[in-house]
Design an enzyme around this catalytic site. Structure first.
Site, PDB file in Angstrom:
ATOM      1  N   ASP A 268      24.671  34.953  47.955  1.00  0.00           N
ATOM      2  CA  ASP A 268      23.963  34.931  46.674  1.00  0.00           C
ATOM      3  C   ASP A 268      22.550  34.390  46.921  1.00  0.00           C
ATOM      4  O   ASP A 268      21.662  35.136  47.307  1.00  0.00           O
ATOM      5  CB  ASP A 268      24.767  34.050  45.712  1.00  0.00           C
ATOM      6  CG  ASP A 268      24.212  34.044  44.312  1.00  0.00           C
ATOM      7  OD1 ASP A 268      23.781  35.105  43.853  1.00  0.00           O
ATOM      8  OD2 ASP A 268      24.204  32.976  43.667  1.00  0.00           O
TER       9      ASP A 268
ATOM     10  N   PHE B 171      28.286  37.544  37.608  1.00  0.00           N
ATOM     11  CA  PHE B 171      29.306  36.698  38.214  1.00  0.00           C
ATOM     12  C   PHE B 171      30.558  37.537  38.468  1.00  0.00           C
ATOM     13  O   PHE B 171      30.917  38.375  37.650  1.00  0.00           O
ATOM     14  CB  PHE B 171      29.641  35.521  37.292  1.00  0.00           C
ATOM     15  CG  PHE B 171      30.512  34.504  37.952  1.00  0.00           C
ATOM     16  CD1 PHE B 171      29.966  33.553  38.800  1.00  0.00           C
ATOM     17  CD2 PHE B 171      31.884  34.511  37.755  1.00  0.00           C
ATOM     18  CE1 PHE B 171      30.778  32.628  39.444  1.00  0.00           C
ATOM     19  CE2 PHE B 171      32.701  33.582  38.391  1.00  0.00           C
ATOM     20  CZ  PHE B 171      32.142  32.639  39.236  1.00  0.00           C
TER      21      PHE B 171
ATOM     22  N   ARG C 284      41.675  34.388  42.585  1.00  0.00           N
ATOM     23  CA  ARG C 284      41.447  34.814  43.967  1.00  0.00           C
ATOM     24  C   ARG C 284      42.373  35.956  44.368  1.00  0.00           C
ATOM     25  O   ARG C 284      42.057  36.756  45.238  1.00  0.00           O
ATOM     26  CB  ARG C 284      41.692  33.656  44.946  1.00  0.00           C
ATOM     27  CG  ARG C 284      40.707  32.527  44.859  1.00  0.00           C
ATOM     28  CD  ARG C 284      40.883  31.612  46.075  1.00  0.00           C
ATOM     29  NE  ARG C 284      40.329  30.284  45.863  1.00  0.00           N
ATOM     30  CZ  ARG C 284      39.059  29.947  46.026  1.00  0.00           C
ATOM     31  NH1 ARG C 284      38.187  30.873  46.392  1.00  0.00           N
ATOM     32  NH2 ARG C 284      38.646  28.714  45.824  1.00  0.00           N
TER      33      ARG C 284
ATOM     34  N   GLU D  59      31.942  36.077  55.319  1.00  0.00           N
ATOM     35  CA  GLU D  59      31.636  35.470  54.018  1.00  0.00           C
ATOM     36  C   GLU D  59      32.098  36.378  52.883  1.00  0.00           C
ATOM     37  O   GLU D  59      32.158  37.601  53.039  1.00  0.00           O
ATOM     38  CB  GLU D  59      30.127  35.232  53.904  1.00  0.00           C
ATOM     39  CG  GLU D  59      29.701  33.864  54.392  1.00  0.00           C
ATOM     40  CD  GLU D  59      30.090  32.759  53.403  1.00  0.00           C
ATOM     41  OE1 GLU D  59      30.907  33.007  52.491  1.00  0.00           O
ATOM     42  OE2 GLU D  59      29.576  31.650  53.552  1.00  0.00           O
ATOM     43  N   ASP D  60      32.400  35.752  51.742  1.00  0.00           N
ATOM     44  CA  ASP D  60      32.774  36.528  50.566  1.00  0.00           C
ATOM     45  C   ASP D  60      31.554  37.131  49.882  1.00  0.00           C
ATOM     46  O   ASP D  60      31.520  38.312  49.565  1.00  0.00           O
ATOM     47  CB  ASP D  60      33.577  35.661  49.572  1.00  0.00           C
ATOM     48  CG  ASP D  60      32.883  34.336  49.227  1.00  0.00           C
ATOM     49  OD1 ASP D  60      31.813  34.034  49.797  1.00  0.00           O
ATOM     50  OD2 ASP D  60      33.418  33.600  48.383  1.00  0.00           O
TER      51      ASP D  60
END
Ligand code: IMP
Ligand code: MG
Length: 179
Positions: free
Chosen positions: A90, A139, A152, A86-87
């Site tokens: 959150d 963010f 990206r 996963e990136d």
């Protein structure tokens, strides 16, 4: 927030941990699209040979909470050791959905390897076996992470204000690309 050399160091450390944990084989599940860049670097740094497969889910609408699989795995993971790449974790809602979905297929083991952990915003407790970097509640864009499909390709992870990007999507571009 995290520059290129730091990212590469974190990815190498995670690759060492995975390589020593899974010397009997591993299925790496890449969750599209955000973890694409991270996963590409991670699997190349492994000293074991993984099987790599891809999964895409719709982003859950905050109002409905519903998610669906857009592109399923080709590999049958029953009885296999599986790591979900996963990136960013959150709230943990997406991870919970993925763990539920893949867990039903009865893998021998199922763990998460995430580049970033923003634990301050967690809603669902999420067991994270492999974590690259803990980040504050800001963010972020870059190294796979997007805002409306952009940024990206940045070789770094940068904090960015969504409000600033909404007003001017190029607001940070010169500084981020060193222009
Ligand atoms: P969660 O279900 O709230 O843990 O959602 C995590 C997912 O939302 C990540 O896999 C990202 O795709 C996306 N996401 C959450 N925060 C950010 C961010 O700061 N930048 C870019 N994407 C984000
Ligand atoms: Mg996104």
């Amino acid at each position: 927030m995290i520059d290129g050399p730091e990212l590469r160091g974190g990815v190498r450390r995670l690759a060492r941990q995975l390589s020593s944990t899974y010397d009997d084989g591993l299925v790496v599940v890449v969750v599209l699209k955000g973890s694409l860049i991270f996963a590409a670097d991670l699997v190349r740094a492994l000293t074991i040979e993984p099987e790599v497969d891809f999964l895409a889910i719709s982003s859950y609408a905050a109002d409905s909470g519903r998610v669906r699989v857009l592109k399923d795995l080709d590999v049958d993971i029953a009885g296999r050791d599986v790591v979900l790449v996963e990136d960013l974790i959150d709230t943990g809602l997406k991870a919970a959905y993925l763990l539920g979905e893949l867990g039903r297929r009865e893998p021998a083991s199922l763990q998460i390897c995430t580049l970033l952990d923003r634990s301050g915003r967690r809603i669902l407790p999420t067991p994270l076996r492999f974590v690259g970097f803990e980040i504050p509640d800001e963010f972020v864009i870059g190294y796979g992470l997007d805002y409306h499909g952009r940024y990206r390709n940045l070789e770094l992870v940068a904090a960015a204000e969504p409000e600033v990007l909404d007003a001017d999507p190029d607001a940070y571009v010169a500084q981020l690309y060193g222009g």
